[in-house]
Design an enzyme around this catalytic site. Structure first.
Site, PDB file in Angstrom:
ATOM      1  N   GLY A   1      33.860  29.100  24.353  1.00 22.00           N
ATOM      2  CA  GLY A   1      32.543  29.692  24.159  1.00 22.00           C
ATOM      3  C   GLY A   1      31.444  28.964  24.908  1.00 22.00           C
ATOM      4  O   GLY A   1      30.514  29.589  25.434  1.00 22.00           O
ATOM      5  N   THR A   2      31.532  27.649  24.969  1.00 22.22           N
ATOM      6  CA  THR A   2      30.491  26.869  25.649  1.00 22.22           C
ATOM      7  C   THR A   2      30.441  27.203  27.132  1.00 22.22           C
ATOM      8  O   THR A   2      29.357  27.428  27.691  1.00 22.22           O
ATOM      9  CB  THR A   2      30.732  25.363  25.447  1.00 22.22           C
ATOM     10  OG1 THR A   2      30.551  25.052  24.058  1.00 22.22           O
ATOM     11  CG2 THR A   2      29.747  24.533  26.272  1.00 22.22           C
TER      12      THR A   2
ATOM     13  N   ASN B   1      26.105  30.926  13.389  1.00 18.23           N
ATOM     14  CA  ASN B   1      27.244  30.126  12.935  1.00 18.23           C
ATOM     15  C   ASN B   1      26.985  29.387  11.633  1.00 18.23           C
ATOM     16  O   ASN B   1      27.922  29.073  10.900  1.00 18.23           O
ATOM     17  CB  ASN B   1      27.637  29.120  14.022  1.00 18.23           C
ATOM     18  CG  ASN B   1      26.454  28.331  14.537  1.00 18.23           C
ATOM     19  OD1 ASN B   1      25.519  28.902  15.089  1.00 18.23           O
ATOM     20  ND2 ASN B   1      26.487  27.022  14.376  1.00 18.23           N
TER      21      ASN B   1
ATOM     22  N   GLN C   1      31.053  33.682  16.927  1.00 23.22           N
ATOM     23  CA  GLN C   1      31.274  33.712  15.484  1.00 23.22           C
ATOM     24  C   GLN C   1      31.595  35.096  14.951  1.00 23.22           C
ATOM     25  O   GLN C   1      32.223  35.229  13.900  1.00 23.22           O
ATOM     26  CB  GLN C   1      30.053  33.158  14.744  1.00 23.22           C
ATOM     27  CG  GLN C   1      29.933  31.652  14.772  1.00 23.22           C
ATOM     28  CD  GLN C   1      31.050  30.938  14.040  1.00 23.22           C
ATOM     29  OE1 GLN C   1      31.801  31.533  13.260  1.00 23.22           O
ATOM     30  NE2 GLN C   1      31.190  29.652  14.286  1.00 23.22           N
TER      31      GLN C   1
ATOM     32  N   HIS D   1      39.078  29.742  19.540  1.00 26.06           N
ATOM     33  CA  HIS D   1      39.450  29.003  18.331  1.00 26.06           C
ATOM     34  C   HIS D   1      38.690  29.448  17.078  1.00 26.06           C
ATOM     35  O   HIS D   1      38.987  28.974  15.979  1.00 26.06           O
ATOM     36  CB  HIS D   1      39.297  27.486  18.547  1.00 26.06           C
ATOM     37  CG  HIS D   1      37.893  26.983  18.526  1.00 26.06           C
ATOM     38  ND1 HIS D   1      37.380  26.271  17.467  1.00 26.06           N
ATOM     39  CD2 HIS D   1      36.904  27.069  19.432  1.00 26.06           C
ATOM     40  CE1 HIS D   1      36.131  25.937  17.728  1.00 26.06           C
ATOM     41  NE2 HIS D   1      35.818  26.405  18.913  1.00 26.06           N
TER      42      HIS D   1
ATOM     43  N   THR E   1      43.482  27.456  38.441  1.00 31.94           N
ATOM     44  CA  THR E   1      44.688  28.160  38.001  1.00 31.94           C
ATOM     45  C   THR E   1      44.570  28.540  36.527  1.00 31.94           C
ATOM     46  O   THR E   1      44.194  27.722  35.698  1.00 31.94           O
ATOM     47  CB  THR E   1      45.934  27.277  38.212  1.00 31.94           C
ATOM     48  OG1 THR E   1      46.012  26.933  39.600  1.00 31.94           O
ATOM     49  CG2 THR E   1      47.200  28.001  37.784  1.00 31.94           C
TER      50      THR E   1
ATOM     51  N   CYS F   1      22.254  13.151   7.062  1.00 30.05           N
ATOM     52  CA  CYS F   1      21.368  12.210   6.376  1.00 30.05           C
ATOM     53  C   CYS F   1      21.661  10.781   6.823  1.00 30.05           C
ATOM     54  O   CYS F   1      22.797  10.311   6.735  1.00 30.05           O
ATOM     55  CB  CYS F   1      21.544  12.335   4.865  1.00 30.05           C
ATOM     56  SG  CYS F   1      21.286  14.021   4.265  1.00 30.05           S
TER      57      CYS F   1
END
Length: 352
Positions: free
Chosen positions: A69-70, A149, A177, A199, A235, A321
Site C-alpha cells: 500500500g505504501t 484505518n 483498509q 496484507h 522482476t 504515552c
C-alpha cells in the site's frame, strides 16, 4: 490469545498459502522469459491481475503490482503530480490520511507543491462542501482515503469524485483498509487511482497493487526494464502476486457473508464493553464505517497501560504515552476527541 488487530495485518488465508506454494517449490521461472518456465509464471501473474480487476470492477490492464500500500500511494501521488506538474501544483487531501499519504504530501510540499488538508467532523468524515471550497485553478490531484484505518469512517467518495469530475481533477483513494470489508467498485466510486495492500486482505505482506484508470499518466518511480507495462521496473514477485490474486478471489466470493460476520462480532464486542463500562466513548459512526472496526476511548487512562494489562487480547493503541507527554494520533486530534478520552483510545478490529 484473542486477536483483535486485523486492521494492522491479517493472517495469510490457507487457500492463499496453497495458491502460493507451487511458486515457492516448483515454478521458479522469470515471467519475462519466453520459454515454458517463464510462460508458467507469466500466466500466474496475469491470472492474479484478472482476479484483482474482477474484485474492483476494472480492466486487467489497469492493475499494476507494487510492493504494498505504501508504494501504491507513493506511486499514485508522486507519479501523477510529477507527470502533470505543468498543469498545476496544488494537491488536496484530508487531515486523517495514513502516513503513506500524509508523508508523501509533506515531501511534495517541500518540493514546489502546495497542499490543502481538509478537516473532518467529529465522526471523522470529510464534508464535500469543504472540498468544493478548497479547489483552486492550480489543483491537479485530490487524494482522500476510502476508509480510515483507526476509526473506520468510510468517506463519501462518490460525492467527492463528482466534485472532482466537475472541475476535471484526478482523484486518488487509498483503499488499503476497505478492500474485502466493504464494496469497492472503481466505476461506482468514480476514482482514477486506487491503492491496494495485500496484507490487510489475508494475502502476504510485501505485495500490493495500484489501479490506474486508462488515460491517466504517471511518472515512473522505479526505473529499469519495462516490467508492468513499463510503469514499474523489477522482476515480478510471482509468489506473492499469486497470493494476492487468490485473496481477492476469496474476498469477492464471500464479501456479503464476511461483512455480516464482521459487523456481528464488532457490534457484540461494543455491546459487552458498553454494559461493563458505560463511561466509554465511541469514536466514529458505526452506520458509516467499516463493519469490523471499533475505536473506543476509555477516560483518564493511558492506552498503553490498558493494552499491557490485556494479556490475552491483541489490539492497537490510538495514543502513544511517554513519560513527559502523550502523543495522540492525528486522526483523533482532527476529530477533536477530548484529551482525557483520546489518551485512552484503543482500536479493536475483528476478522474472519
Amino acid at each position: 490469545m484473542i486477536y483483535l488487530d486485523y486492521n494492522a495485518t491479517t493472517p495469510i488465508a490457507k487457500e492463499v498459502v496453497a495458491e502460493m506454494k507451487p511458486f515457492l517449490e516448483e515454478y521458479f521461472g522469470n515471467p519475462s522469459s519466453l520459454h515454458q518456465y517463464g510462460v508458467k509464471t507469466k500466466l500466474a501473474v496475469e491470472k492474479a491481475r484478472s482476479r484483482i480487476a474482477q474484485l474492483i470492477n476494472c480492466d486487467s490492464s489497469e492493475i499494476i503490482f507494487t510492493s504494498g500500500g505504501t508504494e501504491s500511494n507513493n506511486f499514485a501521488i508522486k507519479g501523477y503530480v510529477l507527470a502533470n506538474k505543468h498543469q498545476g501544483n496544488h494537491i488536496i487531501t484530508s487531515s486523517i490520511e495514513h502516513p503513506a499519504v500524509f508523508e508523501v504530501c509533506e515531501y511534495l510540499s517541500k518540493n514546489g507543491f502546495s497542499i490543502t488538508y481538509l478537516p473532518v467532523d467529529n465522526y471523522g468524515m470529510v464534508n464535500p462542501e469543504d472540498l468544493e471550497k478548497a479547489i483552486k485553478p492550480s489543483t491537479i490531484l485530490i487524494s482522500i482515503m476510502h476508509a480510515n484505518n483507526e476509526v473506520g469512517s468510510i468517506q463519501p467518495i462518490v460525492e467527492l469524485t463528482k466534485i472532482a469530475k466537475k472541475h476535471n481533477i484526478t482523484f486518488h483513494t487509498d483503499a488499503a483498509q476497505s478492500l474485502g470489508k466493504t464494496e469497492v467498485n472503481v466505476k461506482d466510486l468514480g476514482v482514477d487511482l486506487l491503492s491496494i495492500a495485500g496484507h490487510k486482505l489475508y494475502a502476504p505482506k510485501g505485495i500490493g497493487a495500484l489501479y490506474i484508470k486508462n488515460g491517466i499518466n504517471l511518472e515512473k518511480l522505479i526505473h529499469g526494464a519495462d516490467h508492468e507495462q513499463n510503469l514499474r521496473a523489477g522482476t515480478e514477485n510471482v509468489l506473492e502476486i499469486a497470493g494476492l490474486g487468490k485473496a481477492c478471489e476469496i474476498a469477492a466470493k464471500n464479501l456479503g457473508k464476511n461483512i455480516a460476520h464482521y459487523a456481528k462480532t464488532r457490534d457484540y464486542l461494543y455491546e459487552l464493553l458498553q454494559k461493563s463500562l458505560p463511561q466509554i466513548k465511541l469514536n466514529g459512526d458505526l452506520q458509516h464505517s467499516l463493519p469490523n472496526t471499533l475505536s473506543i476511548s476509555f477516560p483518564k487512562v493511558e492506552a498503553n497501560t490498558l493494552i499491557s494489562r490485556l494479556e490475552n487480547v491483541a489490539a492497537s493503541a490510538g495514543a502513544a504515552c511517554h513519560s513527559e507527554s502523550i502523543d495522540v494520533s492525528a486522526v483523533l486530534e482532527a476529530m477533536k476527541v477530548p484529551i482525557d478520552y483520546a489518551m485512552g483510545t484503543i482500536r479493536f478490529s475483528t476478522g474472519r
